[in-house]
Structures are given as structure tokens and as C-alpha cells.
Design a protein around this motif. Structure first.
Motif, PDB file in Angstrom:
ATOM      1  N   ALA A  30       0.850  -1.195   0.000  1.00 15.57           N
ATOM      2  CA  ALA A  30       0.000   0.000   0.000  1.00 15.57           C
ATOM      3  C   ALA A  30       0.881   1.238   0.000  1.00 15.57           C
ATOM      4  N   THR A  31       0.251   2.359  -0.284  1.00 18.03           N
ATOM      5  CA  THR A  31       0.945   3.650  -0.197  1.00 18.03           C
ATOM      6  C   THR A  31       0.342   4.453   0.942  1.00 18.03           C
ATOM      7  N   VAL A  32       1.086   5.434   1.411  1.00 18.75           N
ATOM      8  CA  VAL A  32       0.587   6.300   2.480  1.00 18.75           C
ATOM      9  C   VAL A  32       1.126   7.710   2.261  1.00 18.75           C
ATOM     10  N   ASP A  33       0.280   8.686   2.518  1.00 19.78           N
ATOM     11  CA  ASP A  33       0.697  10.084   2.434  1.00 19.78           C
ATOM     12  C   ASP A  33       1.319  10.460   3.783  1.00 19.78           C
ATOM     13  N   VAL A  34       2.628  10.347   3.869  1.00 14.46           N
ATOM     14  CA  VAL A  34       3.323  10.571   5.132  1.00 14.46           C
ATOM     15  C   VAL A  34       3.177  12.013   5.613  1.00 14.46           C
ATOM     16  N   ASN A  35       3.029  12.952   4.690  1.00 16.99           N
ATOM     17  CA  ASN A  35       2.872  14.355   5.092  1.00 16.99           C
ATOM     18  C   ASN A  35       1.625  14.547   5.951  1.00 16.99           C
ATOM     19  N   ALA A 174       4.430   1.889  10.473  1.00 15.20           N
ATOM     20  CA  ALA A 174       4.925   0.515  10.601  1.00 15.20           C
ATOM     21  C   ALA A 174       3.977  -0.324  11.455  1.00 15.20           C
ATOM     22  N   SER A 175       3.484   0.273  12.553  1.00 11.28           N
ATOM     23  CA  SER A 175       2.554  -0.445  13.430  1.00 11.28           C
ATOM     24  C   SER A 175       1.256  -0.770  12.702  1.00 11.28           C
ATOM     25  N   TYR A 176       0.755   0.176  11.924  1.00 11.85           N
ATOM     26  CA  TYR A 176      -0.469  -0.057  11.148  1.00 11.85           C
ATOM     27  C   TYR A 176      -0.242  -1.159  10.120  1.00 11.85           C
ATOM     28  N   GLY A 177       0.892  -1.106   9.445  1.00 14.25           N
ATOM     29  CA  GLY A 177       1.186  -2.119   8.435  1.00 14.25           C
ATOM     30  C   GLY A 177       1.253  -3.512   9.026  1.00 14.25           C
ATOM     31  N   LYS A 178       1.892  -3.627  10.187  1.00 16.47           N
ATOM     32  CA  LYS A 178       2.007  -4.930  10.836  1.00 16.47           C
ATOM     33  C   LYS A 178       0.641  -5.434  11.308  1.00 16.47           C
ATOM     34  N   LEU A 184       4.349  -4.446   2.617  1.00 12.52           N
ATOM     35  CA  LEU A 184       5.097  -3.259   2.210  1.00 12.52           C
ATOM     36  C   LEU A 184       4.169  -2.049   2.186  1.00 12.52           C
ATOM     37  N   ILE A 185       4.630  -0.953   2.770  1.00 13.93           N
ATOM     38  CA  ILE A 185       3.922   0.330   2.657  1.00 13.93           C
ATOM     39  C   ILE A 185       4.949   1.355   2.200  1.00 13.93           C
ATOM     40  N   VAL A 186       4.678   1.970   1.067  1.00 18.23           N
ATOM     41  CA  VAL A 186       5.621   2.941   0.513  1.00 18.23           C
ATOM     42  C   VAL A 186       5.019   4.337   0.579  1.00 18.23           C
ATOM     43  N   GLU A 187       5.894   5.325   0.620  1.00 22.43           N
ATOM     44  CA  GLU A 187       5.428   6.710   0.669  1.00 22.43           C
ATOM     45  C   GLU A 187       4.818   7.089  -0.676  1.00 22.43           C
ATOM     46  N   VAL A 202      -4.541   0.110  -1.991  1.00 19.80           N
ATOM     47  CA  VAL A 202      -3.191   0.588  -2.250  1.00 19.80           C
ATOM     48  C   VAL A 202      -2.867   1.893  -1.530  1.00 19.80           C
ATOM     49  N   ASP A 203      -3.850   2.515  -0.876  1.00 19.90           N
ATOM     50  CA  ASP A 203      -3.586   3.743  -0.126  1.00 19.90           C
ATOM     51  C   ASP A 203      -4.239   3.605   1.248  1.00 19.90           C
ATOM     52  N   VAL A 204      -3.418   3.554   2.283  1.00 16.15           N
ATOM     53  CA  VAL A 204      -3.935   3.323   3.633  1.00 16.15           C
ATOM     54  C   VAL A 204      -3.840   4.568   4.502  1.00 16.15           C
ATOM     55  N   THR A 205      -3.706   5.739   3.871  1.00 15.52           N
ATOM     56  CA  THR A 205      -3.576   6.987   4.638  1.00 15.52           C
ATOM     57  C   THR A 205      -4.732   7.170   5.622  1.00 15.52           C
TER      58      THR A 205
END
Length: 214
Positions: A30-35, A174-178, A184-187, A202-205
Motif C-alpha cells: 500500500a501507499t501512504v501520504d506521510v505528510n 509501521a505499526s499499522y502495516g504490521k 510493504l507500505i511505501v510513501e 493501495v492507499d492506507v492513509t
């Protein structure tokens, strides 16, 4: 696909090769908007690390700081001009004698002129050096230096909070992904996902932000 799996199993049975069949499963990513995560986490970290009172005062005193700096600059400029008027008059400009002088007298005259210029230049430099010793300028400089010291402390504090925010944001992702079984979670980036055959998430924001607010 069935034929490929069957062939692989046959190869394993015959050769005894150590093949990790779990690697054949699709990768859950998945992807995540880290901002966005940082923005939420920043408030949490700021609440845990409240702004020191003295640094808060500095942040609110920037206008006064700039006013004092400008005042010091004006005072120094005015004092410097006074030094020029007092110690750099026409004595700094070579003068020609009004009467004819002998060679020896001429040498003596120009040597004296040189000495006068050197003396005037030395007095001028001494005058400039003494500007910072003026009581008003010295007092204002102390205020400027004290403010600048606190500004540096504020910058150190803000860098520390930013670093803690970054670490916390990554830990939450990381905790959410686990917890949700992602491999894999990419920015998130501008290119995004162009094709997603299985329609997997694909987006878990949104999910990550919800986990922060619980």
C-alpha cells in the motif's frame, strides 16, 4: 498458472531444492501520504513537548528584536560618520606647498604630510573601535545577543520536535502495516498506481490517520 505450480512441485520433489513457496503469493502492499500523518502526529508530539516559556517569549518578540537591531545599525552609522568628520579632514589628501621649497625642505614637508595622514588614520581607526564601547550601543547589543542566544535555543528545540515527529510518524505507519498484514507500505508519490488488477487496497492513509486518533 496451474501447470507452472505443478512443474515447480515436481522439481522440488525430484531435486530436493529448498524453495520458499510462500514467496509465490501476491505481495500485499500500500501507499501512504506521510505528510498527512506528520501533520497529525506533530500536534501530538507538540503536546508532549510543550514550548518552554522563555522560547515562547522569543517567538513573540521578533518585532522588538528587529527594531533594536535597526537602532544599533543607525547609531553605529551615525558614529562612524562623526569619526570621518573628526579624523579624516583634508589631512588625508596630499597637499602641494604654496611656495618653492628646496629638495631637503620638500622632503621634510612631504614626510610631515605622510606622518599627519598616518596619525589621522590611526585616530580614525581608534574612533571606530570605540563605537562599540558607547554605553547605549553596548546595552542594546547585549539585548540583541541575549535574543539571538534564545533564538538558537528555539531552533534546537524545533529540530528536536521535528525529529521526534518523523520517528513517531514512521513508527505509526509501521505499526499499522504490521497490524493489518501488509508486506510493504511505501510513501505516496506523484506517479501513483496506474494499474491494479486485483483491486487491492493501495492507499492506507485514511486507516493510518484513524489509528492515530483512537
Amino acid at each position: 498458472m496451474f501447470k507452472e505450480v505443478a512443474l515447480c512441485l515436481a522439481v522440488v520433489a525430484v531435486s530436493g531444492c529448498d524453495i520458499n513457496l510462500s514467496s509465490l503469493r501476491p505481495v500485499k502492499w500500500a501507499t501512504v501520504d506521510v505528510n498527512k500523518v506528520r501533520e497529525v502526529v506533530k500536534d501530538v508530539v507538540a503536546a508532549e513537548n510543550p514550548y518552554p516559556a522563555e522560547l515562547e517569549a522569543v517567538r513573540n518578540g521578533e518585532d522588538e528584536y528587529m527594531r533594536i537591531r535597526n537602532q544599533v545599525a543607525r547609531l553605529k552609522s551615525s558614529a562612524s560618520e562623526n569619526c570621518k568628520k573628526l579624523h579624516l579632514p583634508q589631512s588625508m589628501i596630499p597637499q602641494k606647498p604654496n611656495v618653492f621649497l628646496s629638495s631637503a625642505e620638500g622632503d621634510s614637508y612631504y614626510i610631515q604630510q605622510h606622518r599627519d595622514r598616518v596619525e589621522a588614520s590611526g585616530a580614525y581607526q581608534k574612533c571606530l573601535t570605540a563605537i562599540d564601547d558607547d554605553q547605549l550601543i553596548a546595552d542594546l547589543n547585549l539585548k540583541v545577543q541575549a535574543h539571538e542566544k534564545l533564538r538558537q535555543a528555539r531552533q534546537v528545540y524545533e529540530r528536536s520536535v521535528a525529529q521526534k515527529t518523523e520517528i513517531r510518524a514512521r513508527e505509526i505507519v509501521a505499526s499499522y502495516g504490521k497490524a493489518n498484514g501488509f508486506d510493504l507500505i511505501v510513501e505516496e508519490n506523484r506517479s501513483g498506481v496506474i494499474y491494479n488488477e486485483s483491486d487491492m487496497i493501495v492507499d492506507v492513509t485514511g486507516g493510518v490517520l484513524e489509528s492515530v486518533q483512537r
